[in-house]
Scaffold this active site. Structure first.
Site, PDB file in Angstrom:
ATOM      1  CD  GLU A 160      -2.762  -1.349   2.387  1.00  0.00           C
ATOM      2  OE1 GLU A 160      -2.680  -0.503   3.293  1.00  0.00           O
ATOM      3  OE2 GLU A 160      -3.533  -2.314   2.440  1.00  0.00           O
ATOM      4  CG  ASN A 203      -0.697  -7.097  -1.213  1.00  0.00           C
ATOM      5  OD1 ASN A 203      -1.367  -7.677  -2.081  1.00  0.00           O
ATOM      6  ND2 ASN A 203      -1.075  -7.036   0.055  1.00  0.00           N
ATOM      7  CG  HIS A 239      -9.875  -5.930   1.120  1.00  0.00           C
ATOM      8  ND1 HIS A 239     -10.016  -7.091   1.851  1.00  0.00           N
ATOM      9  CD2 HIS A 239      -8.563  -5.586   1.204  1.00  0.00           C
ATOM     10  CE1 HIS A 239      -8.844  -7.430   2.377  1.00  0.00           C
ATOM     11  NE2 HIS A 239      -7.938  -6.537   1.984  1.00  0.00           N
ATOM     12  CD  GLU A 269      -4.588  -8.110   1.942  1.00  0.00           C
ATOM     13  OE1 GLU A 269      -5.443  -7.482   2.581  1.00  0.00           O
ATOM     14  OE2 GLU A 269      -3.367  -7.824   1.969  1.00  0.00           O
ATOM     15  CG  ASP A 271     -12.639  -9.080   2.367  1.00  0.00           C
ATOM     16  OD1 ASP A 271     -12.659  -8.141   1.530  1.00  0.00           O
ATOM     17  OD2 ASP A 271     -12.051  -8.982   3.453  1.00  0.00           O
TER      18      ASP A 271
HETATM   19  O1  LIG Z   1      -6.164  -4.001  16.912  1.00  0.00           O
HETATM   20  C1  LIG Z   1      -5.434  -4.570  15.862  1.00  0.00           C
HETATM   21  C2  LIG Z   1      -6.346  -4.868  14.696  1.00  0.00           C
HETATM   22  O2  LIG Z   1      -6.890  -3.672  14.156  1.00  0.00           O
HETATM   23  C3  LIG Z   1      -5.564  -5.567  13.610  1.00  0.00           C
HETATM   24  O3  LIG Z   1      -6.436  -5.891  12.561  1.00  0.00           O
HETATM   25  C4  LIG Z   1      -5.812  -6.341  11.401  1.00  0.00           C
HETATM   26  C5  LIG Z   1      -5.593  -5.185  10.443  1.00  0.00           C
HETATM   27  O4  LIG Z   1      -5.052  -5.667   9.230  1.00  0.00           O
HETATM   28  C6  LIG Z   1      -5.870  -6.649   8.571  1.00  0.00           C
HETATM   29  O5  LIG Z   1      -5.184  -7.070   7.416  1.00  0.00           O
HETATM   30  C7  LIG Z   1      -5.025  -6.053   6.426  1.00  0.00           C
HETATM   31  C8  LIG Z   1      -6.327  -5.874   5.661  1.00  0.00           C
HETATM   32  O6  LIG Z   1      -6.180  -5.208   4.430  1.00  0.00           O
HETATM   33  C9  LIG Z   1      -4.970  -4.781   3.897  1.00  0.00           C
HETATM   34  O7  LIG Z   1      -4.993  -3.426   4.054  1.00  0.00           O
HETATM   35  C10 LIG Z   1      -3.684  -5.307   4.505  1.00  0.00           C
HETATM   36  O8  LIG Z   1      -2.762  -5.702   3.505  1.00  0.00           O
HETATM   37  C11 LIG Z   1      -3.926  -6.435   5.490  1.00  0.00           C
HETATM   38  O9  LIG Z   1      -2.736  -6.697   6.218  1.00  0.00           O
HETATM   39  C12 LIG Z   1      -6.085  -7.857   9.458  1.00  0.00           C
HETATM   40  O10 LIG Z   1      -6.950  -8.768   8.817  1.00  0.00           O
HETATM   41  C13 LIG Z   1      -6.691  -7.409  10.776  1.00  0.00           C
HETATM   42  O11 LIG Z   1      -6.766  -8.520  11.659  1.00  0.00           O
HETATM   43  O12 LIG Z   1      -5.008  -6.765  14.151  1.00  0.00           O
HETATM   44  C14 LIG Z   1      -4.070  -6.566  15.217  1.00  0.00           C
HETATM   45  C15 LIG Z   1      -4.785  -5.861  16.338  1.00  0.00           C
HETATM   46  O13 LIG Z   1      -3.843  -5.560  17.350  1.00  0.00           O
END
Ligand SMILES: O[C@@H]1[C@@H](O)[C@H](O[C@@H]2CO[C@@H](O[C@@H]3CO[C@@H](O)[C@H](O)[C@H]3O)[C@H](O)[C@H]2O)OC[C@H]1O
Length: 351
Positions: A160, A203, A239, A269, A271
Protein backbone atom coordinates in the site's frame (compact mmCIF):
# COMPACT_ATOMS: atom_id res chain seq x y z
CA UNK A 1 -8.82 -34.64 -5.86
CA UNK A 2 -5.13 -34.50 -6.67
CA UNK A 3 -3.55 -34.14 -10.09
CA UNK A 4 -2.50 -37.40 -11.60
CA UNK A 5 1.23 -37.59 -12.13
CA UNK A 6 2.32 -39.04 -15.42
CA UNK A 7 5.83 -40.14 -16.08
CA UNK A 8 6.94 -38.99 -19.46
CA UNK A 9 10.04 -40.57 -20.93
CA UNK A 10 11.73 -37.96 -23.06
CA UNK A 11 15.24 -38.46 -24.33
CA UNK A 12 17.05 -41.75 -23.85
CA UNK A 13 17.30 -42.46 -20.16
CA UNK A 14 15.75 -39.19 -19.02
CA UNK A 15 12.43 -39.25 -17.21
CA UNK A 16 10.42 -36.22 -16.16
CA UNK A 17 7.42 -36.20 -13.82
CA UNK A 18 4.71 -33.89 -15.10
CA UNK A 19 1.25 -33.08 -13.74
CA UNK A 20 -1.52 -34.10 -16.09
CA UNK A 21 -4.70 -32.09 -15.85
CA UNK A 22 -7.32 -34.18 -17.61
CA UNK A 23 -10.80 -33.10 -18.63
CA UNK A 24 -12.20 -35.68 -16.22
CA UNK A 25 -10.09 -34.28 -13.37
CA UNK A 26 -11.21 -30.74 -14.06
CA UNK A 27 -14.85 -31.79 -13.96
CA UNK A 28 -14.51 -33.61 -10.64
CA UNK A 29 -12.41 -31.10 -8.66
CA UNK A 30 -15.07 -29.98 -6.22
CA UNK A 31 -13.14 -28.10 -3.55
CA UNK A 32 -11.65 -24.60 -3.69
CA UNK A 33 -7.97 -25.52 -3.98
CA UNK A 34 -8.40 -28.67 -6.05
CA UNK A 35 -10.64 -26.76 -8.49
CA UNK A 36 -8.14 -23.87 -8.72
CA UNK A 37 -5.28 -26.29 -9.39
CA UNK A 38 -7.33 -28.18 -11.99
CA UNK A 39 -7.80 -24.77 -13.67
CA UNK A 40 -4.01 -24.44 -13.85
CA UNK A 41 -3.45 -22.20 -10.82
CA UNK A 42 -0.73 -22.62 -8.20
CA UNK A 43 -3.04 -22.41 -5.18
CA UNK A 44 -6.28 -21.29 -3.56
CA UNK A 45 -5.72 -20.12 0.00
CA UNK A 46 -6.78 -18.11 3.01
CA UNK A 47 -5.49 -15.68 5.59
CA UNK A 48 -4.94 -17.26 9.01
CA UNK A 49 -4.71 -15.32 12.26
CA UNK A 50 -3.01 -16.68 15.38
CA UNK A 51 -5.85 -15.68 17.68
CA UNK A 52 -8.27 -17.94 15.83
CA UNK A 53 -6.25 -21.15 16.20
CA UNK A 54 -7.74 -22.10 19.60
CA UNK A 55 -11.01 -23.15 17.94
CA UNK A 56 -10.96 -26.75 16.68
CA UNK A 57 -13.75 -26.09 14.15
CA UNK A 58 -11.54 -23.34 12.74
CA UNK A 59 -8.37 -25.39 12.63
CA UNK A 60 -9.93 -28.47 11.08
CA UNK A 61 -11.08 -26.44 8.06
CA UNK A 62 -7.99 -24.17 7.94
CA UNK A 63 -5.77 -27.21 7.37
CA UNK A 64 -8.09 -28.76 4.77
CA UNK A 65 -5.78 -28.65 1.78
CA UNK A 66 -8.58 -29.61 -0.61
CA UNK A 67 -9.89 -26.08 0.06
CA UNK A 68 -6.74 -24.23 1.11
CA UNK A 69 -3.40 -25.03 -0.46
CA UNK A 70 -1.89 -21.77 0.75
CA UNK A 71 -2.06 -19.59 3.87
CA UNK A 72 -1.08 -16.00 4.70
CA UNK A 73 -0.51 -14.77 8.27
CA UNK A 74 -3.09 -12.00 8.79
CA UNK A 75 -0.94 -10.15 11.34
CA UNK A 76 1.96 -12.08 12.80
CA UNK A 77 4.65 -11.25 10.24
CA UNK A 78 3.98 -7.50 10.21
CA UNK A 79 6.63 -5.09 11.48
CA UNK A 80 4.89 -4.41 14.82
CA UNK A 81 4.72 -8.15 15.52
CA UNK A 82 8.29 -8.93 14.46
CA UNK A 83 10.37 -5.91 15.56
CA UNK A 84 8.33 -4.03 18.15
CA UNK A 85 11.54 -2.60 19.61
CA UNK A 86 14.53 -1.62 17.52
CA UNK A 87 16.78 -4.59 16.83
CA UNK A 88 14.71 -7.01 18.96
CA UNK A 89 13.17 -9.62 16.66
CA UNK A 90 10.36 -11.89 17.89
CA UNK A 91 9.28 -14.70 15.60
CA UNK A 92 7.11 -16.79 17.93
CA UNK A 93 3.72 -15.95 16.39
CA UNK A 94 4.96 -15.83 12.80
CA UNK A 95 6.58 -19.22 13.31
CA UNK A 96 3.24 -20.68 14.42
CA UNK A 97 1.75 -19.86 11.02
CA UNK A 98 4.88 -20.88 9.10
CA UNK A 99 4.90 -24.22 10.94
CA UNK A 100 1.20 -24.76 10.21
CA UNK A 101 1.94 -24.35 6.51
CA UNK A 102 4.86 -26.76 6.76
CA UNK A 103 2.95 -29.37 8.78
CA UNK A 104 -0.11 -29.25 6.55
CA UNK A 105 1.74 -29.02 3.23
CA UNK A 106 0.44 -25.55 2.35
CA UNK A 107 2.26 -22.80 0.50
CA UNK A 108 3.04 -19.75 2.63
CA UNK A 109 2.56 -16.20 1.36
CA UNK A 110 4.54 -14.05 3.77
CA UNK A 111 2.94 -10.68 4.60
CA UNK A 112 4.42 -8.03 4.86
CA UNK A 113 7.79 -6.29 5.18
CA UNK A 114 7.27 -2.53 4.64
CA UNK A 115 3.92 -0.87 5.33
CA UNK A 116 2.80 2.43 6.88
CA UNK A 117 0.26 0.57 9.08
CA UNK A 118 1.00 -1.71 12.02
CA UNK A 119 4.38 -0.01 12.13
CA UNK A 120 5.77 0.47 15.65
CA UNK A 121 6.04 4.05 16.86
CA UNK A 122 9.83 3.79 17.18
CA UNK A 123 9.85 3.70 13.36
CA UNK A 124 6.87 5.93 12.51
CA UNK A 125 7.84 8.68 14.94
CA UNK A 126 11.58 8.15 14.96
CA UNK A 127 12.47 11.09 12.68
CA UNK A 128 15.49 9.23 11.39
CA UNK A 129 17.73 10.68 8.71
CA UNK A 130 17.92 9.09 5.27
CA UNK A 131 20.94 6.84 5.90
CA UNK A 132 19.65 5.66 9.27
CA UNK A 133 16.16 4.81 8.00
CA UNK A 134 17.59 2.93 5.00
CA UNK A 135 19.75 0.96 7.40
CA UNK A 136 16.76 0.26 9.73
CA UNK A 137 14.57 -0.86 6.79
CA UNK A 138 17.30 -3.06 5.29
CA UNK A 139 18.06 -4.60 8.68
CA UNK A 140 14.36 -5.38 9.27
CA UNK A 141 13.95 -6.95 5.84
CA UNK A 142 17.20 -8.90 5.96
CA UNK A 143 16.55 -10.28 9.43
CA UNK A 144 12.94 -11.34 8.73
CA UNK A 145 13.44 -12.71 5.22
CA UNK A 146 16.51 -14.64 6.38
CA UNK A 147 14.55 -16.09 9.32
CA UNK A 148 11.89 -17.42 6.92
CA UNK A 149 14.31 -18.25 4.09
CA UNK A 150 13.08 -21.22 2.04
CA UNK A 151 9.63 -21.14 3.66
CA UNK A 152 7.91 -18.32 1.80
CA UNK A 153 6.45 -19.01 -1.62
CA UNK A 154 6.10 -15.23 -1.89
CA UNK A 155 6.71 -12.09 0.15
CA UNK A 156 4.54 -8.96 0.07
CA UNK A 157 7.61 -6.72 0.18
CA UNK A 158 5.88 -3.34 0.11
CA UNK A 159 2.21 -2.92 1.02
CA UNK A 160 0.00 0.00 0.00
CA UNK A 161 2.52 2.64 -1.09
CA UNK A 162 0.05 4.70 -3.16
CA UNK A 163 -2.18 7.55 -1.98
CA UNK A 164 -5.98 7.20 -2.00
CA UNK A 165 -6.66 10.77 -3.12
CA UNK A 166 -6.86 9.95 -6.83
CA UNK A 167 -3.53 11.62 -7.55
CA UNK A 168 -1.56 8.43 -8.20
CA UNK A 169 1.25 9.77 -6.04
CA UNK A 170 3.19 7.85 -3.44
CA UNK A 171 1.78 7.94 0.06
CA UNK A 172 3.26 10.26 2.63
CA UNK A 173 4.75 7.78 5.09
CA UNK A 174 8.04 7.58 6.97
CA UNK A 175 9.75 5.60 4.21
CA UNK A 176 8.71 7.81 1.29
CA UNK A 177 9.09 11.04 3.26
CA UNK A 178 12.66 10.25 4.31
CA UNK A 179 14.11 7.98 1.63
CA UNK A 180 11.99 9.02 -1.37
CA UNK A 181 10.65 6.60 -4.03
CA UNK A 182 13.96 4.69 -3.94
CA UNK A 183 12.76 2.97 -0.75
CA UNK A 184 10.76 0.61 -3.00
CA UNK A 185 13.62 -0.77 -5.12
CA UNK A 186 15.88 -0.83 -2.07
CA UNK A 187 13.30 -2.95 -0.22
CA UNK A 188 12.91 -5.37 -3.13
CA UNK A 189 16.67 -5.72 -3.71
CA UNK A 190 17.22 -6.34 0.01
CA UNK A 191 14.52 -9.02 0.17
CA UNK A 192 15.94 -10.73 -2.92
CA UNK A 193 19.42 -10.80 -1.44
CA UNK A 194 18.11 -12.53 1.70
CA UNK A 195 16.00 -15.18 -0.09
CA UNK A 196 16.60 -15.33 -3.84
CA UNK A 197 13.96 -18.01 -4.35
CA UNK A 198 10.99 -16.19 -2.76
CA UNK A 199 8.70 -14.42 -5.21
CA UNK A 200 8.56 -10.72 -4.44
CA UNK A 201 5.25 -8.81 -4.66
CA UNK A 202 3.99 -5.26 -4.49
CA UNK A 203 0.52 -5.50 -2.80
CA UNK A 204 -2.28 -2.90 -2.75
CA UNK A 205 -6.05 -2.27 -2.78
CA UNK A 206 -8.16 -0.33 -5.30
CA UNK A 207 -5.80 -1.37 -8.06
CA UNK A 208 -8.16 -4.09 -9.35
CA UNK A 209 -9.49 -2.05 -12.30
CA UNK A 210 -7.76 0.23 -14.78
CA UNK A 211 -7.48 3.79 -13.47
CA UNK A 212 -5.17 6.24 -11.77
CA UNK A 213 -4.20 3.99 -8.85
CA UNK A 214 -3.64 0.93 -11.02
CA UNK A 215 -1.47 3.03 -13.35
CA UNK A 216 0.51 4.21 -10.33
CA UNK A 217 1.05 0.57 -9.30
CA UNK A 218 2.19 -0.25 -12.85
CA UNK A 219 4.62 2.67 -12.57
CA UNK A 220 5.96 1.17 -9.34
CA UNK A 221 6.67 -2.09 -11.20
CA UNK A 222 8.47 -0.14 -13.94
CA UNK A 223 10.44 1.92 -11.43
CA UNK A 224 11.60 -1.12 -9.45
CA UNK A 225 12.76 -2.77 -12.67
CA UNK A 226 14.40 0.47 -13.87
CA UNK A 227 16.50 0.50 -10.70
CA UNK A 228 17.61 -3.05 -11.55
CA UNK A 229 15.79 -4.62 -8.61
CA UNK A 230 13.67 -7.77 -9.01
CA UNK A 231 9.87 -7.86 -8.73
CA UNK A 232 7.88 -11.00 -9.52
CA UNK A 233 4.30 -10.02 -9.01
CA UNK A 234 1.57 -7.61 -8.00
CA UNK A 235 -0.98 -8.51 -5.33
CA UNK A 236 -4.49 -7.29 -6.05
CA UNK A 237 -6.00 -7.26 -2.56
CA UNK A 238 -9.62 -7.29 -3.82
CA UNK A 239 -11.57 -6.14 -0.76
CA UNK A 240 -14.79 -5.74 -2.72
CA UNK A 241 -18.35 -4.59 -1.99
CA UNK A 242 -21.12 -6.83 -3.25
CA UNK A 243 -23.05 -5.19 -6.08
CA UNK A 244 -20.12 -2.99 -7.07
CA UNK A 245 -17.48 -5.65 -7.59
CA UNK A 246 -15.68 -5.08 -10.92
CA UNK A 247 -16.81 -7.28 -13.81
CA UNK A 248 -14.69 -10.16 -15.07
CA UNK A 249 -13.78 -8.11 -18.18
CA UNK A 250 -12.67 -5.12 -16.08
CA UNK A 251 -10.52 -7.31 -13.84
CA UNK A 252 -9.01 -9.19 -16.78
CA UNK A 253 -8.09 -5.95 -18.59
CA UNK A 254 -6.40 -4.70 -15.43
CA UNK A 255 -4.52 -7.96 -14.80
CA UNK A 256 -3.33 -7.91 -18.41
CA UNK A 257 -1.89 -4.41 -17.91
CA UNK A 258 0.30 -5.79 -15.12
CA UNK A 259 1.29 -9.04 -16.80
CA UNK A 260 2.30 -7.03 -19.90
CA UNK A 261 5.07 -5.63 -17.68
CA UNK A 262 6.44 -9.14 -17.17
CA UNK A 263 5.08 -9.84 -13.69
CA UNK A 264 2.57 -12.31 -12.24
CA UNK A 265 -0.59 -11.20 -10.50
CA UNK A 266 -2.39 -12.79 -7.55
CA UNK A 267 -5.65 -12.00 -5.80
CA UNK A 268 -4.22 -11.71 -2.32
CA UNK A 269 -6.97 -10.64 0.11
CA UNK A 270 -10.35 -11.45 -1.41
CA UNK A 271 -13.50 -10.68 0.53
CA UNK A 272 -16.82 -9.32 -0.75
CA UNK A 273 -18.76 -7.50 1.93
CA UNK A 274 -22.51 -7.00 2.04
CA UNK A 275 -24.67 -4.63 4.07
CA UNK A 276 -25.77 -6.33 7.27
CA UNK A 277 -28.12 -7.84 8.19
CA UNK A 278 -27.71 -9.58 4.86
CA UNK A 279 -30.69 -10.59 2.72
CA UNK A 280 -30.88 -13.66 0.51
CA UNK A 281 -30.89 -11.35 -2.54
CA UNK A 282 -27.60 -9.83 -1.34
CA UNK A 283 -26.08 -13.25 -0.82
CA UNK A 284 -27.13 -14.24 -4.35
CA UNK A 285 -25.41 -11.09 -5.67
CA UNK A 286 -22.35 -11.94 -3.57
CA UNK A 287 -22.12 -15.38 -5.20
CA UNK A 288 -22.20 -13.68 -8.62
CA UNK A 289 -19.44 -11.29 -7.52
CA UNK A 290 -17.21 -14.12 -6.27
CA UNK A 291 -17.79 -15.86 -9.58
CA UNK A 292 -16.82 -12.76 -11.62
CA UNK A 293 -13.58 -12.42 -9.70
CA UNK A 294 -12.56 -16.08 -9.89
CA UNK A 295 -13.35 -16.10 -13.62
CA UNK A 296 -10.95 -13.19 -14.10
CA UNK A 297 -8.11 -15.09 -12.45
CA UNK A 298 -9.07 -18.21 -14.41
CA UNK A 299 -8.82 -16.30 -17.70
CA UNK A 300 -5.40 -14.76 -17.06
CA UNK A 301 -2.66 -17.37 -17.22
CA UNK A 302 -0.28 -15.28 -15.09
CA UNK A 303 -2.86 -14.93 -12.31
CA UNK A 304 -1.25 -17.54 -10.07
CA UNK A 305 -3.81 -17.90 -7.30
CA UNK A 306 -6.46 -16.50 -4.99
CA UNK A 307 -6.33 -15.96 -1.23
CA UNK A 308 -9.44 -15.31 0.91
CA UNK A 309 -9.19 -12.72 3.73
CA UNK A 310 -10.52 -14.71 5.82
CA UNK A 311 -12.46 -17.87 4.92
CA UNK A 312 -15.30 -17.39 7.47
CA UNK A 313 -17.50 -14.53 8.70
CA UNK A 314 -16.77 -15.17 12.39
CA UNK A 315 -13.10 -14.34 12.02
CA UNK A 316 -13.31 -11.80 9.18
CA UNK A 317 -11.85 -8.33 9.78
CA UNK A 318 -14.73 -6.74 7.81
CA UNK A 319 -17.40 -6.01 10.48
CA UNK A 320 -14.77 -4.40 12.74
CA UNK A 321 -13.35 -2.26 9.96
CA UNK A 322 -16.39 -1.38 7.85
CA UNK A 323 -19.29 -0.72 10.23
CA UNK A 324 -22.63 -1.84 8.79
CA UNK A 325 -20.99 -4.42 6.54
CA UNK A 326 -20.07 -8.07 7.03
CA UNK A 327 -20.86 -11.58 5.78
CA UNK A 328 -17.96 -11.14 3.38
CA UNK A 329 -16.60 -14.69 3.12
CA UNK A 330 -17.75 -18.10 1.78
CA UNK A 331 -18.42 -19.55 5.26
CA UNK A 332 -20.88 -18.04 7.79
CA UNK A 333 -20.30 -17.17 11.45
CA UNK A 334 -21.07 -20.79 12.43
CA UNK A 335 -18.39 -22.11 10.06
CA UNK A 336 -21.10 -23.40 7.72
CA UNK A 337 -20.42 -23.16 3.99
CA UNK A 338 -22.57 -20.68 2.07
CA UNK A 339 -23.42 -23.17 -0.61
CA UNK A 340 -24.25 -20.60 -3.27
CA UNK A 341 -20.93 -18.77 -2.84
CA UNK A 342 -18.85 -21.92 -2.52
CA UNK A 343 -20.41 -23.53 -5.58
CA UNK A 344 -20.10 -20.30 -7.57
CA UNK A 345 -16.34 -20.35 -6.95
CA UNK A 346 -16.04 -23.99 -8.03
CA UNK A 347 -18.15 -23.38 -11.16
CA UNK A 348 -16.06 -20.33 -12.03
CA UNK A 349 -12.85 -22.37 -11.88
CA UNK A 350 -14.53 -24.98 -14.11
CA UNK A 351 -15.89 -22.41 -16.61
O1 LIG B 1 -6.16 -4.00 16.91
C1 LIG B 1 -5.43 -4.57 15.86
C2 LIG B 1 -6.35 -4.87 14.70
O2 LIG B 1 -6.89 -3.67 14.16
C3 LIG B 1 -5.56 -5.57 13.61
O3 LIG B 1 -6.44 -5.89 12.56
C4 LIG B 1 -5.81 -6.34 11.40
C5 LIG B 1 -5.59 -5.18 10.44
O4 LIG B 1 -5.05 -5.67 9.23
C6 LIG B 1 -5.87 -6.65 8.57
O5 LIG B 1 -5.18 -7.07 7.42
C7 LIG B 1 -5.02 -6.05 6.43
C8 LIG B 1 -6.33 -5.87 5.66
O6 LIG B 1 -6.18 -5.21 4.43
C9 LIG B 1 -4.97 -4.78 3.90
O7 LIG B 1 -4.99 -3.43 4.05
C10 LIG B 1 -3.68 -5.31 4.50
O8 LIG B 1 -2.76 -5.70 3.51
C11 LIG B 1 -3.93 -6.43 5.49
O9 LIG B 1 -2.74 -6.70 6.22
C12 LIG B 1 -6.08 -7.86 9.46
O10 LIG B 1 -6.95 -8.77 8.82
C13 LIG B 1 -6.69 -7.41 10.78
O11 LIG B 1 -6.77 -8.52 11.66
O12 LIG B 1 -5.01 -6.76 14.15
C14 LIG B 1 -4.07 -6.57 15.22
C15 LIG B 1 -4.78 -5.86 16.34
O13 LIG B 1 -3.84 -5.56 17.35
Amino acid sequence: MHAITAILALAAGSVIAAPVDTVAERATATELNTAAKAAGKVYFGTAVDNGDLGNSQYTSEEKNTADFGQITPANSMKWDAIEASRGKFTYTQGDVIANLAKTNGQKLRCHNLVWHNQLPSWVSSGNFDNATLISIMKNHITNEVTHYKGQCYAWDVVNEAINDDGSGTLRSDPFHNTIGPAYLPIAFATAHAADPSAKLYYNDYNIETLGVKSTAAQNIVKMIKAYGAPIDGVGLQSHFVSGSTPTTAQQVANMNAFTALGVDVAITELDIRVKTPETSAELTQQATDYSSTIKACKQVSRCVGVTLWDWNDKNSWVPGTFPGYGAATPWDTNFQKKTAVYNAIISAWQS
